[in-house]
Design a protein around this motif. Structure first.
Motif: not given
Length: 202
Positions: A75-77, A193-199
């Protein structure tokens, strides 16, 4: 020496903190990039302490804890991407920032790292590799290695900021170039942010 070389490679790899420092240096100058570097470096402290105190194990083993921190970071990214996309700032020679601006820049850099659960897990897996077996001073040695890592991060990020500032001098006062750079950074923040969401936790 092995720790220093490995840490240098890790720090030099462009990530979210580097992206934030570079974008800050481009749009607000070298003084602002210094505080962006400071904020990103200070954001390492909670992850380092969490690793030493064993909280990283909780994040690593608890799916709920990991997801909470992860999605807060996502959310922050995305929020940073939105701010960059909507910003009306353009590149200029004016590098004056007030105390409120300094605090805001530092805080944003701090939050970028503190809301990344992978950083805490990284310290848990990374630092113990460089400690002697049956080490009796685990905490102090971890703190020492962490402090060295933070110092390297701070120096490298400052250099990234200075580099972006030197590039900035060639792009000054061009509205078209400013908008293009803003959109590029906004898109990159969104992708991170999207990359982190799938981490995952591994």
């Amino acid at each position: 020496m092995e720790f220093l070389l490995t840490s240098l490679v890790v720090v030099l790899i462009p990530g979210t903190g580097v992206l934030y420092t570079v974008s800050t240096g481009l749009f607000f100058g070298k003084r602002a990039s210094f505080f962006a570097s400071l904020g990103c470096t200070l954001g390492i402290v909670p992850s380092l302490l969490a690793s030493i105190l064993g909280l990283a194990v909780v994040i690593h083993t608890s799916a709920l804890a990991f997801q909470i921190v992860k999605y807060a970071g996502v959310v922050y990214l995305l929020y940073l991407a939105y701010l960059m996309w909507k910003s009306n700032d353009s590149l200029s020679l004016n590098e004056e920032i007030n105390a409120k601006g300094v605090l805001s820049i530092t805080l944003k850099g701090f939050l970028i790292n503190i809301l990344n659960p992978k950083l805490t897990i990284f310290f848990l897996a990374f630092l113990p590799q460089f400690l002697p077996i049956n080490n009796a001073s685990y905490t102090s040695d971890m703190l020492s290695l962490g402090a060295i890592f933070m110092l390297m991060t701070f120096i490298v990020f400052i250099l990234y900021g200075l580099l972006s500032n030197s590039i900035r001098n060639y792009l000054i006062n061009s509205q078209k170039i400013s908008r293009f750079i803003q959109r590029a950074f906004a898109g990159t923040f969104a992708l991170l942010g999207i990359k982190l969401a799938f981490a995952n936790q591994q």
